[in-house]
Motif scaffolding. Structure first.
Motif, short mmCIF file in Angstrom:
data_model
loop_
_atom_site.label_atom_id
_atom_site.label_comp_id
_atom_site.label_asym_id
_atom_site.label_seq_id
_atom_site.Cartn_x
_atom_site.Cartn_y
_atom_site.Cartn_z
N LEU A 125 -0.47 34.40 3.84
CA LEU A 125 -0.38 34.92 5.01
C LEU A 125 0.71 34.98 6.24
O LEU A 125 1.24 35.65 6.94
CB LEU A 125 -1.87 35.96 5.64
CG LEU A 125 -2.14 36.86 4.56
CD1 LEU A 125 -3.82 37.71 5.82
CD2 LEU A 125 -1.80 38.27 3.82
N VAL A 167 -2.82 33.97 10.35
CA VAL A 167 -4.39 33.63 10.47
C VAL A 167 -3.98 32.27 11.85
O VAL A 167 -3.93 31.46 10.77
CB VAL A 167 -4.50 33.93 9.10
CG1 VAL A 167 -4.98 35.28 8.38
CG2 VAL A 167 -3.32 32.84 8.14
N ASP A 181 -13.02 36.62 10.88
CA ASP A 181 -11.92 37.38 10.45
C ASP A 181 -10.62 37.20 10.07
O ASP A 181 -9.97 37.81 8.73
CB ASP A 181 -11.29 39.03 11.59
CG ASP A 181 -11.26 37.96 12.67
OD1 ASP A 181 -11.12 36.82 12.45
OD2 ASP A 181 -9.91 38.79 13.26
N GLU A 182 -10.00 36.56 10.40
CA GLU A 182 -8.54 35.74 9.86
C GLU A 182 -8.98 35.31 7.92
O GLU A 182 -8.41 35.37 7.36
CB GLU A 182 -8.24 34.63 10.50
CG GLU A 182 -7.79 35.32 11.69
CD GLU A 182 -7.12 34.20 12.98
OE1 GLU A 182 -6.60 32.81 12.54
OE2 GLU A 182 -6.61 34.31 13.77
N GLU A 222 -11.34 36.34 6.02
CA GLU A 222 -11.18 37.29 5.30
C GLU A 222 -9.89 37.75 4.63
O GLU A 222 -9.98 38.66 3.81
CB GLU A 222 -12.17 38.46 5.29
CG GLU A 222 -12.31 40.04 4.75
CD GLU A 222 -13.25 40.94 5.55
OE1 GLU A 222 -13.46 41.42 5.12
OE2 GLU A 222 -14.03 40.71 6.67
N LYS A 223 -9.25 38.28 5.85
CA LYS A 223 -7.87 38.20 5.41
C LYS A 223 -7.30 37.66 4.73
O LYS A 223 -6.37 37.69 4.63
CB LYS A 223 -6.79 38.61 7.11
CG LYS A 223 -6.60 39.66 7.50
CD LYS A 223 -6.30 40.39 8.75
CE LYS A 223 -6.35 38.67 9.94
NZ LYS A 223 -5.24 39.36 11.21
N GLU A 224 -6.94 36.15 4.86
CA GLU A 224 -6.28 35.22 3.71
C GLU A 224 -6.99 35.67 2.57
O GLU A 224 -5.96 35.42 1.44
CB GLU A 224 -6.49 33.96 4.42
CG GLU A 224 -6.01 32.51 3.88
CD GLU A 224 -3.87 33.39 3.30
OE1 GLU A 224 -4.23 31.90 2.45
OE2 GLU A 224 -3.63 33.60 3.86
N SER A 237 -8.57 37.59 1.19
CA SER A 237 -7.92 38.81 0.34
C SER A 237 -6.88 38.77 -0.25
O SER A 237 -6.25 39.50 -1.30
CB SER A 237 -8.51 39.99 1.81
OG SER A 237 -9.97 40.28 1.92
N ALA A 238 -5.81 37.79 0.61
CA ALA A 238 -4.37 38.43 0.36
C ALA A 238 -4.37 37.44 -1.27
O ALA A 238 -3.34 37.50 -1.81
CB ALA A 238 -3.98 37.59 1.57
#
Length: 307
Positions: free
Chosen positions: A104, A109, A134-135, A137-139, A141-142
């Motif tokens: 990302l 992040v 939460d960061e 999880e975002k990374e 997921s990416a």
């Protein structure tokens, strides 16, 4: 007399059935799962994957989709459906002078990167970084979504350097991602989700690595549970020779010279050896994760102690 003969017929029949069943149980071969880690890290690691693909062995490969060479790995894996593919969830970048960062980007992040914008160089540095869940999880997921966009069949996720199974909150997040994307979890510890025993050859000295591996798969596999052996492999090259592991002194000699290349060459060679090939279907059945999971429910993710 007739009752006596009938009794002996029943007894002999029962004895033969028991002996046959007992013989079948003792002849059952253990299941061996070979998982190649760090695929996509660089060209040399991918070429080890290529050599393993040429054997036709049913194995599994954990790909670092955050790393620069993942696209070459995808090309190899597309041609080799006998290899089950997993996402090697990556939050560290552990090589001196060879680093990578988030899919990302660092601004999306910021708690996951150092001042240069790369992932932290060690598990210790990551643990002290003040990372935000939460960061993460975002990374991650990416990373999984990048893997899915390649068109490869993705079967499982697993933690690079064990990070995503190292604490209860991180383990919970890993389980959340597995449920979200309908994937299994392969471990990097004695705690597993599908009852696998666990062994890795990474820390075994170069001189004894092959003999220790062959002894393990020949005589120490469980008959009752799948047996996972994690392998780190690469072909010889100047880029591998230059890689200095900033996490472990075991990967460098007493004078500070890198040993990673020799370790990984040795692990590749032992898998390609005639001794290992000769044990298949005699000492064990070689299976990939897709085959092993065919009898499991991946929707049930309950961690169990595999020790």
């Amino acid at each position: 007399m007739r009752k006596f003969l009938l009794f002996w017929c029943v007894f002999i029949s029962f004895t033969l059935q028991f002996s046959f069943a007992h013989g079948q149980n003792t002849s059952k071969l253990p299941q061996l799962l070979i998982r190649l880690d760090d695929i996509g890290m660089n060209h040399s690691v991918n070429m080890a994957l290529q050599k393993m693909a040429q054997t036709g062995f049913p194995i599994s490969a954990s790909v670092q989709f955050a790393c620069p060479w993942y696209q070459e790995a995808v090309d190899i894996l597309r041609k080799n459906p006998q290899i089950t593919v997993g996402v090697h969830l990556t939050l560290t970048s552990e090589w001196k002078n060879y680093r990578w960062g988030p899919v990302l980007g660092q601004t999306a992040v910021p708690s996951l990167v150092d001042t240069a914008g790369y992932f932290y160089p060690s598990t210790r540095a990551f643990g002290r970084s003040g990372y935000k869940l939460d960061e993460i999880e975002k990374e991650l997921s990416a990373q999984i979504e990048r893997a899915l966009r390649t068109g490869l069949k993705i079967t499982y996720i697993d933690p690079h350097m064990g990070i995503m199974l190292s604490t209860p909150p991180l383990r919970t997040l890993t389980e959340k991602l597995a449920h979200k994307y309908k994937l299994a979890i392969s471990p990097l510890s004695s705690v597993s989700y599908f009852g696998e025993t666990y062994k890795e050859m990474w820390g075994e000295p170069i001189a004894t690595k092959k003999s220790a591996f062959l002894e393990y798969v020949s005589n120490k596999l469980s008959v009752d549970r799948p047996n996972l052996v994690v392998i780190h492999s690469a072909t010889p090259s100047p880029e591998m020779d230059a890689l200095f592991d900033m996490n472990s002194n075991m990967m460098n000699d007493k004078d500070g010279h890198p040993l990673t290349s020799k370790h990984r060459q040795t692990e590749l060679n032992m898998l390609l050896s005639p001794e290992f090939k000769g044990m298949i279907d005699k000492k064990f059945q070689l299976e990939n994760y897709q085959q092993m999971l065919s009898t499991k429910d991946i929707n049930v993710l309950k961690a169990v102690d595999g020790a």
